[in-house]
Motif scaffolding. Structure first.
Motif, short mmCIF file in Angstrom:
data_model
loop_
_atom_site.label_atom_id
_atom_site.label_comp_id
_atom_site.label_asym_id
_atom_site.label_seq_id
_atom_site.Cartn_x
_atom_site.Cartn_y
_atom_site.Cartn_z
N CYS A 181 -29.43 27.78 10.19
CA CYS A 181 -28.64 28.92 10.68
C CYS A 181 -29.54 30.11 11.04
O CYS A 181 -29.15 30.97 11.84
CB CYS A 181 -27.61 29.35 9.65
N GLY A 182 -30.73 30.19 10.44
CA GLY A 182 -31.69 31.21 10.82
C GLY A 182 -31.52 32.57 10.16
O GLY A 182 -32.25 33.51 10.49
N ILE A 183 -30.58 32.70 9.22
CA ILE A 183 -30.39 33.99 8.55
C ILE A 183 -31.65 34.40 7.81
O ILE A 183 -32.09 35.56 7.87
CB ILE A 183 -29.18 33.92 7.58
N CYS A 184 -32.29 33.46 7.15
CA CYS A 184 -33.51 33.76 6.39
C CYS A 184 -34.64 34.18 7.33
O CYS A 184 -35.47 35.03 7.00
CB CYS A 184 -33.93 32.56 5.53
N VAL A 185 -34.66 33.56 8.52
CA VAL A 185 -35.70 33.86 9.50
C VAL A 185 -35.60 35.31 9.96
O VAL A 185 -36.58 36.04 10.03
CB VAL A 185 -35.60 32.89 10.70
N LYS A 186 -34.35 35.73 10.26
CA LYS A 186 -34.13 37.11 10.69
C LYS A 186 -34.43 38.09 9.57
O LYS A 186 -35.00 39.15 9.79
CB LYS A 186 -32.67 37.30 11.12
N GLY A 187 -34.03 37.74 8.35
CA GLY A 187 -34.15 38.67 7.24
C GLY A 187 -35.56 38.87 6.73
O GLY A 187 -35.91 39.94 6.25
N CYS A 188 -36.40 37.86 6.86
CA CYS A 188 -37.75 37.93 6.29
C CYS A 188 -38.49 39.17 6.81
O CYS A 188 -38.61 39.37 8.01
CB CYS A 188 -38.55 36.68 6.64
N PRO A 189 -38.98 40.02 5.87
CA PRO A 189 -39.62 41.27 6.31
C PRO A 189 -40.93 41.08 7.05
O PRO A 189 -41.41 42.00 7.71
CB PRO A 189 -39.83 42.04 5.00
N VAL A 190 -41.53 39.89 6.94
CA VAL A 190 -42.84 39.69 7.55
C VAL A 190 -42.93 38.44 8.44
O VAL A 190 -44.02 37.96 8.73
CB VAL A 190 -43.94 39.60 6.45
N ALA A 191 -41.77 37.91 8.86
CA ALA A 191 -41.75 36.74 9.75
C ALA A 191 -42.51 35.55 9.17
O ALA A 191 -43.27 34.88 9.87
CB ALA A 191 -42.27 37.10 11.14
N ALA A 192 -42.30 35.28 7.89
CA ALA A 192 -42.97 34.13 7.26
C ALA A 192 -42.14 32.85 7.39
O ALA A 192 -42.56 31.80 6.92
CB ALA A 192 -43.24 34.42 5.79
N LEU A 193 -40.98 32.95 8.04
CA LEU A 193 -40.14 31.77 8.24
C LEU A 193 -39.85 31.63 9.73
O LEU A 193 -39.70 32.63 10.42
CB LEU A 193 -38.82 31.90 7.48
N GLU A 194 -39.78 30.39 10.21
CA GLU A 194 -39.29 30.19 11.57
C GLU A 194 -38.52 28.88 11.64
O GLU A 194 -38.64 28.02 10.77
CB GLU A 194 -40.44 30.21 12.58
N LEU A 195 -37.69 28.78 12.68
CA LEU A 195 -36.91 27.56 12.84
C LEU A 195 -37.74 26.55 13.64
O LEU A 195 -38.32 26.88 14.67
CB LEU A 195 -35.60 27.85 13.58
N LYS A 196 -37.78 25.32 13.11
CA LYS A 196 -38.51 24.26 13.81
C LYS A 196 -37.71 22.97 13.74
O LYS A 196 -36.97 22.75 12.79
CB LYS A 196 -39.88 24.04 13.16
N LYS A 197 -37.93 22.14 14.77
CA LYS A 197 -37.31 20.82 14.74
C LYS A 197 -38.17 19.90 13.88
O LYS A 197 -39.39 19.86 14.05
CB LYS A 197 -37.22 20.26 16.15
N ILE A 198 -37.54 19.19 12.97
CA ILE A 198 -38.29 18.19 12.21
C ILE A 198 -37.62 16.84 12.40
O ILE A 198 -36.47 16.74 12.82
CB ILE A 198 -38.35 18.54 10.70
N VAL A 199 -38.38 15.79 12.10
CA VAL A 199 -37.85 14.44 12.17
C VAL A 199 -37.56 13.98 10.75
O VAL A 199 -38.42 14.07 9.87
CB VAL A 199 -38.87 13.49 12.82
N LEU A 200 -36.32 13.59 10.50
CA LEU A 200 -35.95 13.12 9.17
C LEU A 200 -36.17 11.61 9.08
O LEU A 200 -35.50 10.83 9.75
CB LEU A 200 -34.48 13.43 8.88
N ASP A 201 -37.14 11.21 8.26
CA ASP A 201 -37.34 9.76 8.07
C ASP A 201 -37.75 9.51 6.63
O ASP A 201 -38.71 8.83 6.33
CB ASP A 201 -38.40 9.24 9.04
N GLY A 202 -37.01 10.14 5.73
CA GLY A 202 -37.38 10.05 4.31
C GLY A 202 -38.26 11.22 3.96
O GLY A 202 -37.90 12.07 3.18
N GLY A 203 -39.40 11.34 4.61
CA GLY A 203 -40.24 12.52 4.47
C GLY A 203 -39.80 13.49 5.55
O GLY A 203 -38.79 13.31 6.19
N SER A 204 -40.56 14.55 5.76
CA SER A 204 -40.22 15.44 6.86
C SER A 204 -41.49 15.84 7.58
O SER A 204 -42.49 16.15 6.96
CB SER A 204 -39.49 16.68 6.34
N HIS A 205 -41.42 15.79 8.90
CA HIS A 205 -42.59 16.12 9.70
C HIS A 205 -42.19 17.12 10.76
O HIS A 205 -41.17 16.95 11.42
CB HIS A 205 -43.17 14.88 10.37
#
Lengths: 408, 72
Positions: free
Chosen positions: B46-70
């Motif tokens: 949803c990206g709420i955490c991305v917007k809220g982070c005071p220093v842009a330490a989070l971003e939205l990325k596409k990952i592939v779900l196959d048991g692990g995450s990449h």
């Protein structure tokens, strides 16, 4: 039912530790668990604390020393975007919060409570649907602590109440994103705190300079968490623009801090069977200035009294603990609801409005606004309306009737 | 393999202030001794955490779900 302690408090900040002090004074066996490696650190705060709260801590066993009280200031300057300021007198300290919390932990310990750092509570134990204790990790070891009453004082994250099943989620609309440098070597007036307002300066919030000594200060910002730009972006930009006055670029950065500030979305219900939520975890923060330490201490006092009563009656049901909800709403809740309405009005102000109010408002007006004095706010709004009719809609929570009249 | 948009954490920027933990509507984030942990199963992107982070330490990325995450 197993019970190792009378009360387990999760979170050793001002709320949790003040609860421990008050509850231990009443003879309860209190354990405080904090996940941090060091009580009081890292700081996520501008460290401003009013003189009354400082005195209350001294009255509860903290040494009367600047070591934790920090730096005394005698007022606040509030600056409009055009630089015009209003001075509001009032004594307070910019505390050394790490030292303060350590002294609180020591005072609680002297009263018979126990504080354990680096105990990361990751689960709430429930028995028959009631909160019965917590599970924590301490350096790889899992430990269980049972108590008939758990106090969730785990700050903004508010994980414990959520694990227990109480909905403490707060929409981003009610969250401010905070960022702060502790700077040394700046030029400043260290007798007052300085607050800077404006839609470009800090959307919905303000930038602050809180002096810690002659040339050291907390220089920080709080903004609407939903803003597309970061809190750091706005603060850095402002510091660059005001470098001539304060000498930021030549100063040292001796600490960097961040944090979420719950500036609204108050919880009507902060209890369940065997659980009380206090402080930031319960969003007990002033919606206008974002201060929460004194409110957390106040909530802790009420919670400790209710806890003592629950032990007398040996009844930790939600119905018994509900007295805490009721008393909080009587003492502070309504006032905070009013300041929240004022926050809504504040959010709608333009830079031009800010400049106008800097001319119009007296220090007494500002204190009344901060207290949530509805009659006074209404009077101010109606006074302003004569010159600036567009303010009617911005203050609609206060002058609804007049607005309806204007809109026909 | 299923793709999913999730919040991804940059430890080099993070102040460990816990803002993202408090604003997450699905309790997908925890602040631990190791830093921020994001449960990619729970995260809705949803990206709420991305917007809220005071220093842009989070971003939205596409990952592939196959048991692990990449990250993709």
């Amino acid at each position: 039912m197993r019970s190792d302690w009378d009360v387990v408090v999760v979170g050793g900040g001002p709320g949790g530790l003040f609860f421990a002090i008050k509850a231990a004074e009443k003879g309860l066996k209190v354990l405080v668990l904090d996940k941090k490696q060091e009580i009081g650190s890292p700081v996520r705060c501008a460290e401003g604390l009013g003189i009354d709260a400082v005195r209350m801590l001294v009255d509860h066993g903290l040494p009367d020393t600047e070591k934790w009280k920090g730096h005394l200031v005698h007022g606040a300057y509030l600056y409009a975007p055009n630089g015009k300021s209003v001075y509001v007198p009032g004594e307070g300290y910019v505390v050394e919060r790490t030292m303060m919390e350590k002294e609180m932990a020591k005072a609680a310990t002297r009263r018979g409570a126990k504080v354990l750092a680096r105990h990361d509570v990751f689960d709430v134990i429930k028995e028959d649907g009631k909160v019965a204790g917590v599970r924590a990790r301490f350096l790889g070891e899992e430990r269980e602590f049972y108590a008939p009453l758990v106090v969730a004082a785990d700050g903004f994250e508010s994980t414990i109440a959520r694990l227990a099943g109480l909905n403490t989620f707060q929409p981003a609309y009610h969250v401010d994103s905070g960022f702060e440098y502790v700077m040394s070597g700046i030029e400043q007036d260290d007798d007052a705190i300085h607050l800077f307002f404006g839609t470009e300066v800090a959307p919905r919030g303000y930038i602050w300079i809180f002096p810690k000594d002659k040339d050291t200060a907390n220089v920080g910002i709080g903004i609407d968490a939903r803003d597309e730009k970061t809190a750091k972006f706005y603060l850095d930009r402002w510091m660059k623009e005001h470098d001539d006055e304060y000498g930021f670029s030549k100063a040292s950065i001796i600490e960097v801090r961040g944090g979420g500030i719950p500036v609204g979305g108050f919880l009507k219900k902060m209890t369940m069977d065997g659980l009380i939520v206090i402080g930031d975890a319960a969003h007990q923060v002033h919606p206008l200035h974002g201060g929460g330490m004194a409110l957390a201490m106040e909530a802790a006092s009420i919670a400790a009294e209710v806890a003592a009563k629950a032990f007398e009656q040996n009844d930790f049901s939600d119905a018994t603990l509900d007295e805490y909800n009721r008393r909080w709403w009587e003492v502070r809740g309504r006032e905070l609801e009013n300041t929240l309405k004022m926050r809504y009005a504040f959010e709608r102000l333009s830079d031009d409005d800010f400049n106008y109010f800097a001319e119009l408002l007296t220090d007494e007006d500002i204190l009344a606004i901060s207290r949530g004095d509805v009659d006074r706010i209404k009077a101010i709004a109606l006074r302003a309306l004569k010159e600036r009719p567009q303010l009617a809609l911005k203050f609609r929570e206060f002058i609804g009737d007049a607005v309806k009249g204007l809109l026909g | 393999m299923a793709e999913k948009l999730v919040a991804v954490w940059d430890s080099t920027k993070c102040l460990q202030c816990g803002l993202c933990v408090g604003v997450c509507p699905v309790n997908a984030i925890r602040l631990t001794e190791r830093g921020i942990e994001i449960d990619v199963e729970k995260c809705t992107g949803c990206g709420i955490c991305v917007k809220g982070c005071p220093v842009a330490a989070l971003e939205l990325k596409k990952i592939v779900l196959d048991g692990g995450s990449h990250e993709k």
